[in-house]
Design a protein around this motif. Sequence first.
Motif, PDB file in Angstrom:
ATOM      1  N   ALA A  61      12.161  -0.629  -8.045  1.00 47.61           N
ATOM      2  CA  ALA A  61      13.382   0.113  -8.394  1.00 47.61           C
ATOM      3  C   ALA A  61      13.402   0.432  -9.886  1.00 47.61           C
ATOM      4  N   GLU A  62      12.868  -0.502 -10.703  1.00 47.75           N
ATOM      5  CA  GLU A  62      12.798  -0.252 -12.156  1.00 47.75           C
ATOM      6  C   GLU A  62      11.974   0.992 -12.460  1.00 47.75           C
ATOM      7  N   TYR A  63      10.973   1.229 -11.608  1.00 49.74           N
ATOM      8  CA  TYR A  63      10.104   2.391 -11.824  1.00 49.74           C
ATOM      9  C   TYR A  63      10.530   3.587 -10.968  1.00 49.74           C
ATOM     10  N   GLY A  64      11.735   3.522 -10.451  1.00 48.17           N
ATOM     11  CA  GLY A  64      12.342   4.713  -9.849  1.00 48.17           C
ATOM     12  C   GLY A  64      12.109   4.913  -8.369  1.00 48.17           C
ATOM     13  N   ALA A  65      11.508   3.939  -7.664  1.00 47.18           N
ATOM     14  CA  ALA A  65      11.281   4.135  -6.225  1.00 47.18           C
ATOM     15  C   ALA A  65      12.624   4.172  -5.496  1.00 47.18           C
ATOM     16  N   GLU A  66      12.837   5.228  -4.711  1.00 42.65           N
ATOM     17  CA  GLU A  66      14.115   5.355  -4.002  1.00 42.65           C
ATOM     18  C   GLU A  66      14.093   4.587  -2.686  1.00 42.65           C
ATOM     19  N   LYS A  67      12.896   4.514  -2.075  1.00 36.89           N
ATOM     20  CA  LYS A  67      12.763   3.771  -0.817  1.00 36.89           C
ATOM     21  C   LYS A  67      11.534   2.884  -0.895  1.00 36.89           C
ATOM     22  N   PHE A  68      11.565   1.787  -0.185  1.00 33.94           N
ATOM     23  CA  PHE A  68      10.412   0.882  -0.147  1.00 33.94           C
ATOM     24  C   PHE A  68      10.145   0.505   1.315  1.00 33.94           C
ATOM     25  N   TYR A  69       9.031   1.004   1.847  1.00 37.72           N
ATOM     26  CA  TYR A  69       8.622   0.703   3.220  1.00 37.72           C
ATOM     27  C   TYR A  69       7.619  -0.449   3.175  1.00 37.72           C
ATOM     28  N   PHE A  70       7.798  -1.438   4.010  1.00 39.60           N
ATOM     29  CA  PHE A  70       6.836  -2.538   3.984  1.00 39.60           C
ATOM     30  C   PHE A  70       6.765  -3.268   5.320  1.00 39.60           C
ATOM     31  N   ILE A  71       5.627  -3.967   5.471  1.00 37.87           N
ATOM     32  CA  ILE A  71       5.415  -4.842   6.637  1.00 37.87           C
ATOM     33  C   ILE A  71       4.954  -6.175   6.081  1.00 37.87           C
ATOM     34  N   GLU A  72       5.530  -7.256   6.593  1.00 38.58           N
ATOM     35  CA  GLU A  72       5.092  -8.586   6.165  1.00 38.58           C
ATOM     36  C   GLU A  72       4.497  -9.335   7.350  1.00 38.58           C
ATOM     37  N   SER A  73       3.400 -10.027   7.097  1.00 39.87           N
ATOM     38  CA  SER A  73       2.777 -10.863   8.128  1.00 39.87           C
ATOM     39  C   SER A  73       1.828 -11.835   7.426  1.00 39.87           C
ATOM     40  N   PRO A  74       1.745 -13.083   7.901  1.00 37.22           N
ATOM     41  CA  PRO A  74       0.796 -14.037   7.292  1.00 37.22           C
ATOM     42  C   PRO A  74      -0.647 -13.547   7.408  1.00 37.22           C
ATOM     43  N   VAL A  75      -0.913 -12.709   8.414  1.00 36.06           N
ATOM     44  CA  VAL A  75      -2.275 -12.174   8.604  1.00 36.06           C
ATOM     45  C   VAL A  75      -2.664 -11.260   7.421  1.00 36.06           C
ATOM     46  N   LEU A  76      -1.640 -10.745   6.729  1.00 37.58           N
ATOM     47  CA  LEU A  76      -1.908  -9.807   5.629  1.00 37.58           C
ATOM     48  C   LEU A  76      -1.919 -10.496   4.264  1.00 37.58           C
ATOM     49  N   LYS A  77      -2.044 -11.812   4.278  1.00 38.61           N
ATOM     50  CA  LYS A  77      -1.999 -12.575   3.012  1.00 38.61           C
ATOM     51  C   LYS A  77      -3.105 -12.133   2.051  1.00 38.61           C
ATOM     52  N   GLU A  78      -4.317 -12.057   2.559  1.00 34.81           N
ATOM     53  CA  GLU A  78      -5.439 -11.587   1.730  1.00 34.81           C
ATOM     54  C   GLU A  78      -5.867 -10.217   2.245  1.00 34.81           C
ATOM     55  N   TYR A  79      -6.374  -9.398   1.351  1.00 34.36           N
ATOM     56  CA  TYR A  79      -6.791  -8.053   1.762  1.00 34.36           C
ATOM     57  C   TYR A  79      -8.002  -8.086   2.689  1.00 34.36           C
ATOM     58  N   ARG A  80      -7.855  -7.450   3.829  1.00 32.06           N
ATOM     59  CA  ARG A  80      -8.993  -7.148   4.710  1.00 32.06           C
ATOM     60  C   ARG A  80      -8.760  -5.733   5.234  1.00 32.06           C
ATOM     61  N   THR A  81      -9.806  -4.955   5.313  1.00 31.51           N
ATOM     62  CA  THR A  81      -9.635  -3.530   5.598  1.00 31.51           C
ATOM     63  C   THR A  81      -8.870  -3.285   6.906  1.00 31.51           C
ATOM     64  N   GLU A  82      -9.285  -3.923   7.994  1.00 32.31           N
ATOM     65  CA  GLU A  82      -8.754  -3.535   9.313  1.00 32.31           C
ATOM     66  C   GLU A  82      -7.252  -3.800   9.464  1.00 32.31           C
ATOM     67  N   PRO A  83      -6.771  -5.030   9.181  1.00 35.54           N
ATOM     68  CA  PRO A  83      -5.324  -5.219   9.354  1.00 35.54           C
ATOM     69  C   PRO A  83      -4.489  -4.404   8.370  1.00 35.54           C
ATOM     70  N   TYR A  84      -5.002  -4.211   7.167  1.00 30.14           N
ATOM     71  CA  TYR A  84      -4.293  -3.364   6.201  1.00 30.14           C
ATOM     72  C   TYR A  84      -4.247  -1.925   6.733  1.00 30.14           C
ATOM     73  N   ARG A  85      -5.394  -1.442   7.178  1.00 28.08           N
ATOM     74  CA  ARG A  85      -5.464  -0.057   7.678  1.00 28.08           C
ATOM     75  C   ARG A  85      -4.482   0.139   8.831  1.00 28.08           C
ATOM     76  N   ASP A  86      -4.503  -0.775   9.808  1.00 27.45           N
ATOM     77  CA  ASP A  86      -3.685  -0.575  11.003  1.00 27.45           C
ATOM     78  C   ASP A  86      -2.192  -0.646  10.688  1.00 27.45           C
ATOM     79  N   SER A  87      -1.802  -1.577   9.814  1.00 27.09           N
ATOM     80  CA  SER A  87      -0.373  -1.694   9.540  1.00 27.09           C
ATOM     81  C   SER A  87       0.111  -0.547   8.632  1.00 27.09           C
ATOM     82  N   LEU A  88      -0.708  -0.137   7.681  1.00 28.29           N
ATOM     83  CA  LEU A  88      -0.321   1.009   6.839  1.00 28.29           C
ATOM     84  C   LEU A  88      -0.235   2.280   7.686  1.00 28.29           C
ATOM     85  N   LEU A  89      -1.183   2.403   8.588  1.00 30.00           N
ATOM     86  CA  LEU A  89      -1.211   3.563   9.488  1.00 30.00           C
ATOM     87  C   LEU A  89       0.074   3.636  10.311  1.00 30.00           C
TER      88      LEU A  89
END
Length: 337
Positions: A61-89
């Motif tokens: 918000a300090e940098y002006g974002a009007e909306k923030f879309y997010f997904i939280e899951s313990p599976v996403l704790k560390e970066y791995r391509t596949e779960p990041y790709r699928d949830s961002l998608l």
Amino acid sequence: MTHNISEYKDVWVFIEHDSGKIEHVSLELLTKGRQLAKDIGCKICAFTVGDNVEIFSERLAEYGAEKFYFIESPVLKEYRTEPYRDSLLYLIEKYKPEIILIGATTLGRDIAAPLATKLDTGLTADTTALDIDFESDAKNLLMTRPTFGGNLMAVIYCPDNRPQMSTVRPGVFQATKNPINNIEKIREEFELLEDKIPKKILEKVKSDSDKVNLSFYDVIVAGGRGIGKKENIKLLEDLARTLGGTWAVSRKVVQMGWAPYSRQVGQTGQTVHPKIYIAAGISGAIQHLAGMKSSEIIIAINKDPQAPIFDIATYGIVGDAIEILPRLTQFFGNKLK
Ligand code: FAD
């Protein structure tokens, strides 16, 4: 396949994070994205996934974002391509942003390509400028990047498909705050099962390479082949420390094995725009200039008065860098005591 482009709206910036900290490039892109959103007449939004990311909303918000879309899951704790790709998608397909900006970091480059492939859209990698084409009805995004070894700048656009996607080099844009009071948080649920993910993270090993984000510094003392030998890197270090900055090098110096790649400035290195850039023994090849020419003050030290670096320098010193660097260190050391 072409997309119904009228269904897509808003500028989205991917928020890269590590160990609970937002990567600086994401804030740079929020700043630039804000301007693009204003030009198009839409919203600037942040989006990310991770195990504990809602905490970022205040900073976004300090940098002006009007909306923030997010997904939280313990599976996403560390970066791995596949779960990041699928949830961002999931987020992208559900909300259909018009523009997606991602930092051209190691992670950003890794995630951007599979996303673009799955979304069946174009991706411009390593962009160094972003503008809106006001001539086009759809107000297409114009993405500029160096090509043919940096001798030409290509302007790329994606008129028929959406989202328009770009990875952008860190340090190209400044991050400036523009606080808003009521960021809208949109939490989505997406089922991820650890058992279904083939990659496992067994251990995190810190690289012992000298990693540094040059774009954080207001003063950079850079050396080129003209510094003569590896031991003279110390001359750059000494002056940088005295001025409260850091040191960097040209690609030639990396190729000679005098400094690690993480210190390289230029087209294939980092892009920087410090308040002061001192270029010692650097000729000023176009590929080097691509990474530092937007510095506020450029001080060139070169023994060849015809060196091209003098064409873009604010101040020029014709002379031997090996003699001049320690003298500057001594001078400023005394002044700043
Ligand atoms: P040189 O061009 O050899 O210049 C050395 C300079 O030092 C000369 O001007 C000389 O007069 C001066 N000098 C010598 N002795 C002294 C002294 N004692 N005191 C003061 N001055 C002295 N380059 C980058 O830097 N970054 C990049 O990211 C990059 N990417 C590239 C990508 C591609 C695809 C290609 C083809 C090239 C790339 N390059 C890059 C290389 C670039 O073209 C140049 O070769 C390189 O920048 C030159 O480095 P330099 O100025 O240190 O060396």
